[in-house]
Design an enzyme around this catalytic site. Sequence first.
Site, PDB file in Angstrom:
ATOM      1  N   ASP A  76      -4.426  -4.445   1.604  1.00 40.03           N
ATOM      2  CA  ASP A  76      -4.701  -3.021   1.821  1.00 40.03           C
ATOM      3  C   ASP A  76      -4.426  -2.213   0.545  1.00 40.03           C
ATOM      4  O   ASP A  76      -5.129  -1.256   0.234  1.00 40.03           O
ATOM      5  CB  ASP A  76      -3.883  -2.481   3.009  1.00 40.03           C
ATOM      6  CG  ASP A  76      -2.450  -2.985   3.037  1.00 40.03           C
ATOM      7  OD1 ASP A  76      -2.056  -3.748   2.134  1.00 40.03           O
ATOM      8  OD2 ASP A  76      -1.705  -2.607   3.957  1.00 40.03           O
ATOM      9  N   ALA A 103      -2.606   3.605   1.420  1.00 37.27           N
ATOM     10  CA  ALA A 103      -3.382   4.638   0.711  1.00 37.27           C
ATOM     11  C   ALA A 103      -2.445   5.708   0.141  1.00 37.27           C
ATOM     12  O   ALA A 103      -2.607   6.137  -1.011  1.00 37.27           O
ATOM     13  CB  ALA A 103      -4.410   5.269   1.657  1.00 37.27           C
ATOM     14  N   GLY A 129      -4.925   1.911   7.330  1.00 37.45           N
ATOM     15  CA  GLY A 129      -4.104   1.694   6.141  1.00 37.45           C
ATOM     16  C   GLY A 129      -3.627   2.960   5.466  1.00 37.45           C
ATOM     17  O   GLY A 129      -3.675   3.069   4.242  1.00 37.45           O
ATOM     18  N   SER A 130      -3.135   3.927   6.255  1.00 34.14           N
ATOM     19  CA  SER A 130      -2.688   5.182   5.636  1.00 34.14           C
ATOM     20  C   SER A 130      -1.454   4.965   4.758  1.00 34.14           C
ATOM     21  O   SER A 130      -1.290   5.637   3.742  1.00 34.14           O
ATOM     22  CB  SER A 130      -2.407   6.245   6.695  1.00 34.14           C
ATOM     23  OG  SER A 130      -1.403   5.800   7.564  1.00 34.14           O
ATOM     24  N   SER A 131      -0.599   3.976   5.104  1.00 32.74           N
ATOM     25  CA  SER A 131       0.626   3.758   4.317  1.00 32.74           C
ATOM     26  C   SER A 131       0.280   3.254   2.919  1.00 32.74           C
ATOM     27  O   SER A 131       0.825   3.738   1.925  1.00 32.74           O
ATOM     28  CB  SER A 131       1.538   2.752   4.998  1.00 32.74           C
ATOM     29  OG  SER A 131       1.791   3.153   6.307  1.00 32.74           O
ATOM     30  N   GLY A 170      -5.321   2.338  12.285  1.00 37.73           N
ATOM     31  CA  GLY A 170      -4.941   1.154  11.495  1.00 37.73           C
ATOM     32  C   GLY A 170      -5.797   0.998  10.260  1.00 37.73           C
ATOM     33  O   GLY A 170      -6.099  -0.111   9.842  1.00 37.73           O
TER      34      GLY A 170
END
Length: 475
Positions: A136, A95, A91-93, A89
Amino acid sequence: MITVSAPGKLMLMGEHAVVYGYPCIVTAVSERLTVAMEETNSGKIVVEAPQVKNTRFVDQAIIEGCKAWGIQHTGLLLQTKSNFSNCYGFGSSSAVTVATLFALVRLFEKNVDKKELFEIAYKTVLAIQGVGSGFDVAAAIYGETLLYGNAGQIMNPLPWKLEDDGVTLVVGYSGMKADTPVLVKEVAQKREKEPEKVNRIFEAIGKLVLQAREQGDAHDWHAFGKFMNFNQEYLRDLGVSTEKLEAMIFAANKAGAYGAKLSGAGGGDCIIALVPKEKQESVENAIIKAGGSVVPVATSVAGVEITNEKEDNEMLIVVNDKDEVVSYRSRFDCHHDASLRHRIVAVILFDDKHRVLLQKRSFTKAKHPGLWAVTASGHVSKGEKYEEAAARELKEEMGVTVPLTFVKTYIEKPDEESEMVAAYTGLTSEEIHPNAEEVSEALFVTKDELLRSMLSGKIQLTPCAYQALQEIQFL
Ligand code: MEV
């Protein structure tokens, strides 16, 4: 080709309330997602993104970016690389969205400032996810630690450096993946049912965030920790905490944290604990005992940036015999001048049968292809600590994160080089995921098995691996 990278994030205070316009405090973390992009003549957009759960964010970012900045291309090839697992969790989306948009801006030389980048990135995330405060996205763009609120109307950098104040943020993963949009929607339903109660909670969280910010500015981390604990009480009242998260938080506080709370949407994912440096080990052990795993991250790192220039010029840390920093020199210089003793790390993992985990170097490696090395190793870059480099290399090469113990530093002199090596050991019970680009095989062996294989020629160790195993008294 252009290569850019954007950081992940950790919410320090204010989750959920921030969705309704209240402020939060977010910090950018050292897990980064890299996008390499080039224009092709294929007329197609090809996305190779094995680490991203789905490529919808990338696809949508390309659509939104091309539309907003009038980009016309003859085809695109985009590849992602990531040193973080999307299950934490972090925050890969957001990023990958930010990195894709920034790569477009730089590849097509568009004059776009960070505010405009934020607007398009936030729009992209909302188009896919439907909900979200945008905190994010802000962390991925601006980096550092931010006071964020009101859908991006508030974005104030907070110049905090925890490490300089003798405190650290310990992150514990619960082992349970959480679904942020689902949790945000559940909280929205709760708010519809009990508007007064939930609005009161949001207001109180908003106030806590501002009070905590004052304590952070005053470097009073003990007081900041108390506000984290209060924040956790409100999150519990909102119904987003879980038994496992509570157990980890309780354990961290009991072991000496100034404060601890869940971080993110709740329902799983991570807790964070603010910890005086001298208590770090006991808090980490307490979290592990409570069933969590510790994820080493650095906080307040840089926002989205170009990395290909940096890779070419990456500076290594040159030290004297006492391991004191004397200068920073390029990788090339360090590899061709034995007087430039530079810092590297060697990580050696064992399993519970005291078998050591070795890796066979990939055949594409310039140095020692096909020879056997320790579990993971690599350079320490300027601005990086030994322990950060050790955790990073282990994650990059073996795909695991486990608590590491520093053993010693020693000097090794391979070929034309001279290196100051910090050796770390760790115990793993996790499944390993070797990176096929670096490692062609991974193997657990006992000391006797290793000696026999070396005698028969089945295993040939690199000179550095041999020395490392002697230095930690395995051989
Ligand atoms: C999730 O990491 C944090 C939330 O506040 C959602 C958001 O701010 O987008 C729950």
